[in-house]
Design a protein around this motif. Structure first.
Motif, PDB file in Angstrom:
ATOM      1  N   THR A   1       0.807  -1.221   0.000  1.00 32.12           N
ATOM      2  CA  THR A   1       0.000   0.000   0.000  1.00 32.12           C
ATOM      3  C   THR A   1       0.838   1.269   0.000  1.00 32.12           C
ATOM      4  O   THR A   1       0.309   2.358  -0.178  1.00 32.12           O
ATOM      5  N   GLY A   2       2.134   1.123   0.245  1.00 28.64           N
ATOM      6  CA  GLY A   2       2.990   2.294   0.368  1.00 28.64           C
ATOM      7  C   GLY A   2       2.982   2.855   1.774  1.00 28.64           C
ATOM      8  O   GLY A   2       3.724   3.769   2.078  1.00 28.64           O
ATOM      9  N   HIS A   3       2.139   2.304   2.632  1.00 29.24           N
ATOM     10  CA  HIS A   3       2.031   2.769   4.010  1.00 29.24           C
ATOM     11  C   HIS A   3       2.433   1.688   5.010  1.00 29.24           C
ATOM     12  O   HIS A   3       2.354   1.915   6.206  1.00 29.24           O
ATOM     13  N   ASP A   4       2.835   0.526   4.518  1.00 28.06           N
ATOM     14  CA  ASP A   4       3.198  -0.553   5.428  1.00 28.06           C
ATOM     15  C   ASP A   4       4.607  -0.337   5.978  1.00 28.06           C
ATOM     16  O   ASP A   4       5.338   0.527   5.524  1.00 28.06           O
ATOM     17  N   LYS A   5       4.999  -1.117   6.949  1.00 29.59           N
ATOM     18  CA  LYS A   5       6.304  -0.945   7.603  1.00 29.59           C
ATOM     19  C   LYS A   5       7.471  -1.096   6.635  1.00 29.59           C
ATOM     20  O   LYS A   5       8.473  -0.434   6.780  1.00 29.59           O
ATOM     21  N   ALA A   6       7.342  -1.938   5.616  1.00 31.19           N
ATOM     22  CA  ALA A   6       8.427  -2.130   4.654  1.00 31.19           C
ATOM     23  C   ALA A   6       8.666  -0.876   3.826  1.00 31.19           C
ATOM     24  O   ALA A   6       9.728  -0.683   3.267  1.00 31.19           O
TER      25      ALA A   6
END
Length: 110
Positions: free
Chosen positions: A99-104
């Motif tokens: 999503t572009g907002h995850d921890k990765a």
């Protein structure tokens, strides 16, 4: 007659000098007016997003801003449609994971 004419030859375009952006840390040349997707394609990059869950690679699908396959992170902002965003000198373009907002993805663009 030269059969290897390019679109620039056909329209007699004379673009300004190229500038550079970075994609995942690598410098690439960009012509004025190119979108992020066009710049990445020109550099031989065909995938710059991975899907949630399975991590499948994605790039351009529709090319006109209707779908969301070409999402990329530009200057730390996730979920930018590469086919619509102009590539500006100095842009920091990153592969978007999920999503572009995850921890990765939290460290992208910094």
């Amino acid at each position: 007659m030269n059969s290897k004419r390019t679109p620039l030859d056909l329209v007699r375009a004379e673009p300004g000098p190229a500038h550079t952006v970075t994609f995942d840390g690598a410098r690439i040349a960009v012509l004025p007016g190119q979108t992020v997707a066009a710049a990445l394609w020109s550099a031989g990059v065909t995938a710059w997003r991975t899907t949630r869950g399975t991590g499948e690679p994605r790039g351009v699908f529709c090319g006109i801003g209707v779908c969301f396959d070409c999402l990329v992170t530009v200057n730390g902002q996730p979920n930018q449609r590469a086919c619509l965003v102009p590539a500006e000198a100095g842009d920091d373009i990153r592969t978007q994971h999920g999503t572009g907002h995850d921890k990765a993805s939290e460290g992208e663009g910094r």
